[in-house]
Write an enzyme that holds these catalytic residues in place. Structure first.
Site, PDB file in Angstrom:
ATOM      1  N   GLU A  91       0.806  -1.244   0.096  1.00  0.00           N
ATOM      2  CA  GLU A  91      -0.068  -0.052  -0.265  1.00  0.00           C
ATOM      3  C   GLU A  91       0.825   1.394  -0.056  1.00  0.00           C
ATOM      4  OE1 GLU A  91      -0.568  -2.686   1.965  1.00  0.00           O
ATOM      5  OE2 GLU A  91      -2.605  -3.411   1.746  1.00  0.00           O
ATOM      6  N   PHE A 118     -11.418  -7.293  14.261  1.00  0.00           N
ATOM      7  CA  PHE A 118     -10.444  -7.768  13.434  1.00  0.00           C
ATOM      8  C   PHE A 118      -9.962  -6.589  12.360  1.00  0.00           C
ATOM      9  CE2 PHE A 118      -8.859 -10.186   9.478  1.00  0.00           C
ATOM     10  CZ  PHE A 118      -7.672 -10.625  10.201  1.00  0.00           C
ATOM     11  N   GLN A 119      -8.533  -6.489  12.014  1.00  0.00           N
ATOM     12  CA  GLN A 119      -8.209  -5.325  11.021  1.00  0.00           C
ATOM     13  C   GLN A 119      -8.806  -4.059  11.500  1.00  0.00           C
ATOM     14  OE1 GLN A 119      -8.053  -7.230   7.263  1.00  0.00           O
ATOM     15  NE2 GLN A 119      -5.966  -8.049   7.934  1.00  0.00           N
ATOM     16  N   LYS A 131     -17.373  -0.952   6.444  1.00  0.00           N
ATOM     17  CA  LYS A 131     -17.988  -1.911   5.365  1.00  0.00           C
ATOM     18  C   LYS A 131     -19.164  -1.641   5.190  1.00  0.00           C
ATOM     19  CE  LYS A 131     -17.266  -6.433   3.909  1.00  0.00           C
ATOM     20  NZ  LYS A 131     -16.309  -7.690   3.675  1.00  0.00           N
ATOM     21  N   MET A 140      24.422   8.813   2.135  1.00  0.00           N
ATOM     22  CA  MET A 140      24.266  10.004   2.710  1.00  0.00           C
ATOM     23  C   MET A 140      24.544  10.082   4.247  1.00  0.00           C
ATOM     24  SD  MET A 140      23.990  13.351   2.432  1.00  0.00           S
ATOM     25  CE  MET A 140      23.075  13.913   0.780  1.00  0.00           C
TER      26      MET A 140
HETATM   27  C1  LIG Z   1      12.634   5.672   5.183  1.00  0.00           C
HETATM   28  C2  LIG Z   1      14.048   6.128   5.610  1.00  0.00           C
HETATM   29  N1  LIG Z   1      14.543   5.713   6.424  1.00  0.00           N
HETATM   30  C3  LIG Z   1      15.901   6.301   6.806  1.00  0.00           C
HETATM   31  C4  LIG Z   1      16.256   7.506   6.268  1.00  0.00           C
HETATM   32  C5  LIG Z   1      17.639   8.034   6.659  1.00  0.00           C
HETATM   33  N2  LIG Z   1      18.480   8.010   5.491  1.00  0.00           N
HETATM   34  C6  LIG Z   1      18.656   9.159   4.724  1.00  0.00           C
HETATM   35  S1  LIG Z   1      19.488   8.949   3.471  1.00  0.00           S
HETATM   36  C7  LIG Z   1      19.890   7.461   3.732  1.00  0.00           C
HETATM   37  C8  LIG Z   1      20.860   6.554   2.884  1.00  0.00           C
HETATM   38  C9  LIG Z   1      20.092   6.156   1.725  1.00  0.00           C
HETATM   39  O1  LIG Z   1      20.898   5.164   1.178  1.00  0.00           O
HETATM   40  P1  LIG Z   1      20.997   4.926  -0.478  1.00  0.00           P
HETATM   41  O2  LIG Z   1      19.575   4.833  -0.854  1.00  0.00           O
HETATM   42  O3  LIG Z   1      21.858   4.038  -0.716  1.00  0.00           O
HETATM   43  O4  LIG Z   1      21.324   6.322  -1.107  1.00  0.00           O
HETATM   44  P2  LIG Z   1      22.960   7.190  -1.095  1.00  0.00           P
HETATM   45  O5  LIG Z   1      22.899   8.079  -0.032  1.00  0.00           O
HETATM   46  O6  LIG Z   1      23.955   5.868  -0.935  1.00  0.00           O
HETATM   47  O7  LIG Z   1      22.878   7.570  -2.767  1.00  0.00           O
HETATM   48  C10 LIG Z   1      19.135   7.159   5.019  1.00  0.00           C
HETATM   49  C11 LIG Z   1      19.298   5.626   5.514  1.00  0.00           C
HETATM   50  C12 LIG Z   1      15.330   7.824   5.110  1.00  0.00           C
HETATM   51  N3  LIG Z   1      15.451   9.148   4.648  1.00  0.00           N
HETATM   52  N4  LIG Z   1      14.063   7.256   5.022  1.00  0.00           N
END
Ligand SMILES: Cc1ncc(C[n+]2csc(CCOP(=O)(O)OP(=O)(O)O)c2C)c(N)n1
Ligand SMILES: [Mg+2]
Lengths: 169, 556
Positions: free
Chosen positions: B49, B111-112, B161, B470
């Site tokens: 979803e 439920f749900q 529902k 990042m």
């Molecule tokens: C759902 C979610 N969880 C955690 C984060 C924290 N976060 C920001 S950037 C990042 C790393 C992303 O890694 P990747 O997709 O490999 O991108 P890169 O920076 O290596 O290009 C994380 C864990 C986030 N923004 N969103």
């Protein structure tokens, strides 16, 4: 500083949650909140007392205004209005102190609404100053319980919370 | 003729000119799915979803029409939550329908059952729990009206529902009557006059355009204003595409990872004209030191944005496009500033965005530039979150509105792929590229199955650094290189793509990048995933550290 807002809202379920959660989410401090139906049964009116500076109050007002269920927000702090709160106080009340308490009650034009074996319930209405004063005056008699409604307020004269808008007609 | 609530729902959607829905069925929405079975509405079955919400979001951003998604009660509904929060932060018009247990089962931990109305209160523009089928046409009409007018946003409708099952005669709702909601349109003329005078008086103005410039369809008016007075234009991340970045007045992005020249310009300007932007902390970085020399004109449709983050000198409340047009009419030509654009041109020449172009490993920035070239600059780019997102923003030259689709406010990893699906469905003639990180792509990779099912020719460019890059960058810069849990493995992406029925490729050398992209561009009947093995430790630069000023900017 304390500001008094009157907020006209749709009388929908959930509207109180919307307003309350807006305050908690954005970290605004509510001092009191009173809500009830108005002369128009589809509209409820909230009186909210907030302790924040002007900048925050401006945000509070705008964020409240953004809620779809909020029809009108007014900050009436600097206007002419009547503000009242109802308070019930339960104190010790054995016969030896009753006379003294009754005098206090008299002075504040409050009422004793219940007498128990060793306790009294006092009802008072008034503005913040009076409510504060009666609480102070009764402290020596041991306040066992205290409950208050929060302030409700209405503007004096022909001004109304709905203002000039036709919204609430 | 009496109809079931679920049928009324599909009829009402048709009346709102909806033709596309993203969703996932379940017990509480069986009646709605039964109604969809005979309906001309096209339903796209996703695999999660969250994917439905992001796809509807991508669809909305790419087309300007509201996105519609649907999920069952309980876990289906809670799976929408991230998608709704994402749309809320970026002001995307969505209408989400969730199934709910029957009204007589509400509040009993049935439920749900999940209180999705309560859960989504702070992440929707408005929401409804429909208790009677007779309200349904009105609620749907209001929801689309709310989602798409004023400052757009997601609206959720929770449908027990029994409400979907009950039969009543369909009543056609009138135009919405919402006495607490009256979005402004035109700006106040006195303020417009003041703004025009401030622009005329300024020597060093800068426009900062945000997402509102795109949402309102204000790009042309923005360009007219900029050209009338030769005002340089920076954008926020959300504003990318509002102003052509190949225009001589374009400054690119401002903020934490903005261009040096955009940040220098904002730092020195004497007038900042914010257009549909909200001064997020990623833009201002250190809000007290933001645009220190400038008077600020703030144009936004949402009065609550004025003064929320920075003090404003001249507020302009109204629809961005309309107010810009009003403003252009007020401004006489001949206001062009001379020295200021020249100064900016010099900065642009001296401090361009850069990376090591001679590298033997693939630089992620190079991949983005090559995507720009291979598509002739004519692509819709979605992104994941992290370094990939910033490089996409920095190194693709955006020239058209609604072509950069990214999770700005919430920063949702896993957004890019489902958003690309929505964008590709909404704009079938366009080349859609999801510029992805290897971490993020794994968050909603299941949607590759959706893309294959519907033969969507979207492309996924994984900038694979085997890091949550990042976060790794922040650990390297701010946490003494203590790389706690940011090295991340992944599947064999070629096999993965093939297992889903997509095309998979891997590219390891700079010289092969373009060929792979050209090959991918030829594939029109299914998605392509290209695994670009990039320089692992490349950092996104420039960078103004959080809470820092441009003096603290890291440049190389
Ligand atoms: C759902 C979610 N969880 C955690 C984060 C924290 N976060 C920001 S950037 C990042 C790393 C992303 O890694 P990747 O997709 O490999 O991108 P890169 O920076 O290596 O290009 C994380 C864990 C986030 N923004 N969103
Ligand atoms: Mg990565």
């Amino acid at each position: 500083m304390f500001r008094t807002l009157t907020v006209l809202v749709e009388n929908n379920p959930g509207v109180l949650t919307r307003v309350a959660s807006l305050f908690s989410r954005r970290g605004y401090n509510i001092d009191s909140l009173a809500v009830g139906q108005t002369e128009n049964p589809t509209i409820s009116r909230m009186t909210i007392v907030v302790e924040e500076d002007d900048k925050v109050i401006e945000q509070v007002t705008k964020q409240l205004d953004k809620l779809v269920d909020v029809i009108k927000v007014n900050d009436i702090t600097d206007e002419e209005y009547v503000g009242r709160e109802l308070i019930l106080i339960k104190t010790d009340g054995d016969p030896s102190v009753r006379g003294e308490i009754m005098q206090i009650v008299e002075i504040f034009r409050a009422r004793i609404v219940d007498i128990g074996q060793s306790s009294l319930i006092i009802e008072a209405t008034g503005d913040e100053g009076k409510i504060r004063a009666i609480i102070e005056a009764l402290k020596p008699f041991h306040i066992r319980e205290l409950v208050r409604t929060g302030k409700i307020a209405i503007q004096r004269g022909s001004r109304s919370a709905a203002g000039k808008s036709k919204a609430t007609e | 003729m009496k109809q079931k609530g679920a049928q009324i729902l599909t009829k009402c959607l048709e009346e709102e000119n909806v033709d596309t829905i993203f969703g996932y069925p379940g017990g509480a929405v069986l009646d709605i799915y039964d109604a969809l079975y005979d309906s001309p509405l096209k339903h796209y079955l996703v695999r999660h979803e969250q994917g439905a919400a992001h796809a509807a979001d991508g669809y909305a951003r790419a087309t300007g029409k509201p996105g519609v998604c649907i999920a069952t009660s309980g876990p289906g509904a809670t799976n929408l939550v991230t998608g709704l929060a994402n749309a809320y932060m970026d002001s995307v018009p969505l209408v989400a329908f969730t199934g709910q247990v029957a009204t007589d089962m509400l509040g009993r931990d049935s439920f749900q059952e999940a209180d999705i109305y309560g859960i989504t209160l702070p992440i929707t523009k408005h929401n409804y729990l429909v208790k009677s089928v007779s309200e349904l046409p009105r609620v749907i009409r209001e929801s689309f009206y709310l989602a798409t007018t004023g400052r757009p946003g997601p609206v959720l409708i929770d449908l027990p529902k029994d409400v979907c099952q009950k039969r009543v005669a369909l009543s056609h709702p009138q135009s919405p009557q919402l006495r607490g909601y009256c979005p402004v349109q035109e700006g106040a003329s006195r303020m417009i006059g003041e703004a025009a005078a401030a622009i005329a008086a300024s020597k060093k103005p800068v426009i900062c355009a945000g997402g509102g410039a795109i949402i309102s369809g204000g790009s042309e008016a923005l360009r007219e204003l900029a050209e009338l007075c030769a005002i340089p234009v920076a954008t926020t991340l959300m504003g990318k595409g509002a102003f052509p970045e190949n225009h001589p007045l374009a400054l690119g992005m401002i903020g934490m990872h903005g261009t040096r020249y955009a940040n220098y310009a904002v730092n020195e300007c004497d007038l900042l004209i914010a257009v549909g932007a909200r001064f997020s902390d990623r833009v201002t970085v250190k809000v007290e030191a933001f645009a220190p020399e400038a008077r600020i004109i703030h144009l936004d449709i949402d009065p609550a944005e004025i003064g929320k983050n920075v003090p404003v000198d001249i507020p302009l409340i109204g629809d961005v496009r309309l107010v810009l047009e009003q403003l252009c009419r007020q401004i006489q030509g001949g206001n062009e500033k001379e020295e200021w654009p020249a100064r900016i041109r010099a900065w642009k020449e001296k401090y361009p965005l850069k990376y090591d172009r001679k590298s033997e490993t693939i630089k992620p920035q190079f991949v983005v530039e090559q995507i720009d070239e291979a598509t002739g600059g004519k692509a819709i780019i979605t992104t994941e979150v992290g370094q990939n997102q910033m490089w996409a923003a920095q190194f693709f030259t955006f020239t058209r509105p609604r072509t950069f689709i990214t999770s700005g406010g919430l920063g949702t990893m896993g957004f890019g792929l489902p958003a690309a699906i929505g964008a590709q469905i909404g704009r079938p003639g366009e080349t859609v590229f999801n510029i992805a990180g290897d971490g993020s792509i794994q968050m909603n990779i299941q949607e590759l199955a959706t893309a294959v099912d519907y033969r969507l020719p979207l492309k996924i460019a994984v900038l694979n650094n085997s890091y949550l890059g990042m976060v790794r960058q922040w650990q390297d810069i701010f946490y003494e290189g203590r790389l706690a849990y940011t090295e991340i493995g992944g599947p064999d992406y070629i096999k993965l793509a093939e297992a889903y029925g997509a095309v998979g490729m891997r590219v390891t050398k700079p010289a092969e990048v373009r060929r792979a992209l050209d090959e991918a561009m030829q594939i029109k009947d299914r998605p392509v995933l290209i695994d670009f093995i990039v320089d692992r430790k490349e950092n996104v630069l420039p960078m103004i550290p959080p809470g820092g000023t441009i003096k603290k900017m890291l440049k190389e």
